[in-house]
Design a protein around this motif. Structure first.
Motif, mmCIF file in Angstrom:
data_model
loop_
_atom_site.group_PDB
_atom_site.id
_atom_site.type_symbol
_atom_site.label_atom_id
_atom_site.label_comp_id
_atom_site.label_asym_id
_atom_site.label_seq_id
_atom_site.Cartn_x
_atom_site.Cartn_y
_atom_site.Cartn_z
ATOM 1 N N SER A 1 0.915 -1.100 0.110
ATOM 2 C CA SER A 1 0.131 -0.121 -0.036
ATOM 3 C C SER A 1 0.901 1.263 -0.110
ATOM 4 O O SER A 1 0.498 2.185 -0.807
ATOM 5 C CB SER A 1 -1.002 -0.060 1.259
ATOM 6 O OG SER A 1 -0.166 0.119 2.298
ATOM 7 N N ARG A 2 1.888 1.235 0.666
ATOM 8 C CA ARG A 2 3.156 2.439 0.800
ATOM 9 C C ARG A 2 3.585 2.531 -0.631
ATOM 10 O O ARG A 2 3.786 3.877 -1.068
ATOM 11 C CB ARG A 2 3.986 2.287 1.781
ATOM 12 C CG ARG A 2 3.569 2.607 3.249
ATOM 13 C CD ARG A 2 3.286 3.938 3.630
ATOM 14 N NE ARG A 2 4.608 5.169 3.168
ATOM 15 C CZ ARG A 2 5.189 5.513 4.152
ATOM 16 N NH1 ARG A 2 5.065 4.943 5.284
ATOM 17 N NH2 ARG A 2 6.177 6.259 3.793
ATOM 18 N N GLN B 1 2.439 1.762 -3.478
ATOM 19 C CA GLN B 1 1.353 2.478 -4.285
ATOM 20 C C GLN B 1 1.375 4.151 -4.204
ATOM 21 O O GLN B 1 1.238 4.890 -4.938
ATOM 22 C CB GLN B 1 -0.096 1.869 -4.211
ATOM 23 C CG GLN B 1 -0.179 0.417 -4.484
ATOM 24 C CD GLN B 1 -1.259 -0.285 -4.119
ATOM 25 O OE1 GLN B 1 -2.138 0.280 -3.208
ATOM 26 N NE2 GLN B 1 -1.472 -1.452 -4.642
ATOM 27 N N LYS B 2 1.516 4.486 -2.967
ATOM 28 C CA LYS B 2 1.753 6.103 -2.743
ATOM 29 C C LYS B 2 3.033 6.586 -3.177
ATOM 30 O O LYS B 2 3.008 7.572 -3.657
ATOM 31 C CB LYS B 2 1.272 6.398 -1.432
ATOM 32 C CG LYS B 2 -0.202 6.028 -1.002
ATOM 33 C CD LYS B 2 -0.438 5.973 0.468
ATOM 34 C CE LYS B 2 -1.624 5.364 0.737
ATOM 35 N NZ LYS B 2 -1.993 5.663 2.301
ATOM 36 N N SER B 3 4.077 6.021 -2.693
ATOM 37 C CA SER B 3 5.282 6.527 -3.006
ATOM 38 C C SER B 3 6.299 5.418 -3.331
ATOM 39 O O SER B 3 6.775 4.742 -2.586
ATOM 40 C CB SER B 3 5.921 7.172 -1.609
ATOM 41 O OG SER B 3 7.265 7.574 -1.823
ATOM 42 N N ARG C 1 10.645 10.031 3.072
ATOM 43 C CA ARG C 1 9.555 11.005 3.856
ATOM 44 C C ARG C 1 9.413 12.351 3.056
ATOM 45 O O ARG C 1 8.367 12.747 3.349
ATOM 46 C CB ARG C 1 10.017 11.119 5.422
ATOM 47 C CG ARG C 1 10.131 9.721 6.023
ATOM 48 C CD ARG C 1 10.351 10.031 7.503
ATOM 49 N NE ARG C 1 11.003 11.335 7.742
ATOM 50 C CZ ARG C 1 11.260 11.419 9.050
ATOM 51 N NH1 ARG C 1 10.919 10.945 9.971
ATOM 52 N NH2 ARG C 1 12.042 12.743 9.254
ATOM 53 N N GLN D 1 8.319 14.468 -0.072
ATOM 54 C CA GLN D 1 7.675 13.899 -1.402
ATOM 55 C C GLN D 1 7.507 14.884 -2.471
ATOM 56 O O GLN D 1 7.453 16.117 -2.150
ATOM 57 C CB GLN D 1 6.301 13.597 -1.232
ATOM 58 C CG GLN D 1 6.282 12.327 -0.536
ATOM 59 C CD GLN D 1 4.921 11.385 -0.426
ATOM 60 O OE1 GLN D 1 4.032 11.855 -1.034
ATOM 61 N NE2 GLN D 1 4.915 10.608 0.581
#
Length: 69
Positions: free
Chosen positions: A23-24, A26-28, A67, A69
């Motif tokens: 899941s992480r 997919q975000k970053s 951390r 972005q």
């Protein structure tokens, strides 16, 4: 805690972490992955035909997410 319980907890923890990592990602997608061998020697209290000392050879890994972005 028995060896069987420890191994079951390790399996459960790895399953939870796998879902969290996916899941992480997919975000970053910016990550750093490190790893090392982990060797454990488990001595039994009383040796018998069914119970003996065990060598576990595992691979420990870390995933560090960026951390910024």
């Amino acid at each position: 805690m028995s060896t069987t319980t420890k191994l079951r907890l390790l399996d459960e923890a790895s399953s939870i972490m796998d879902k969290g990592i996916v899941s992480r990602l997919q975000k970053s997608p910016l990550v750093k992955i490190t790893g090392d061998n982990l060797n454990m020697y488990i001595k039994t209290g009383q040796k018998s035909i069914e119970k003996s000392n065990r060598d576990l050879h595992l691979f420990a890994s870390n995933v560090l997410f960026n951390r910024v972005q």
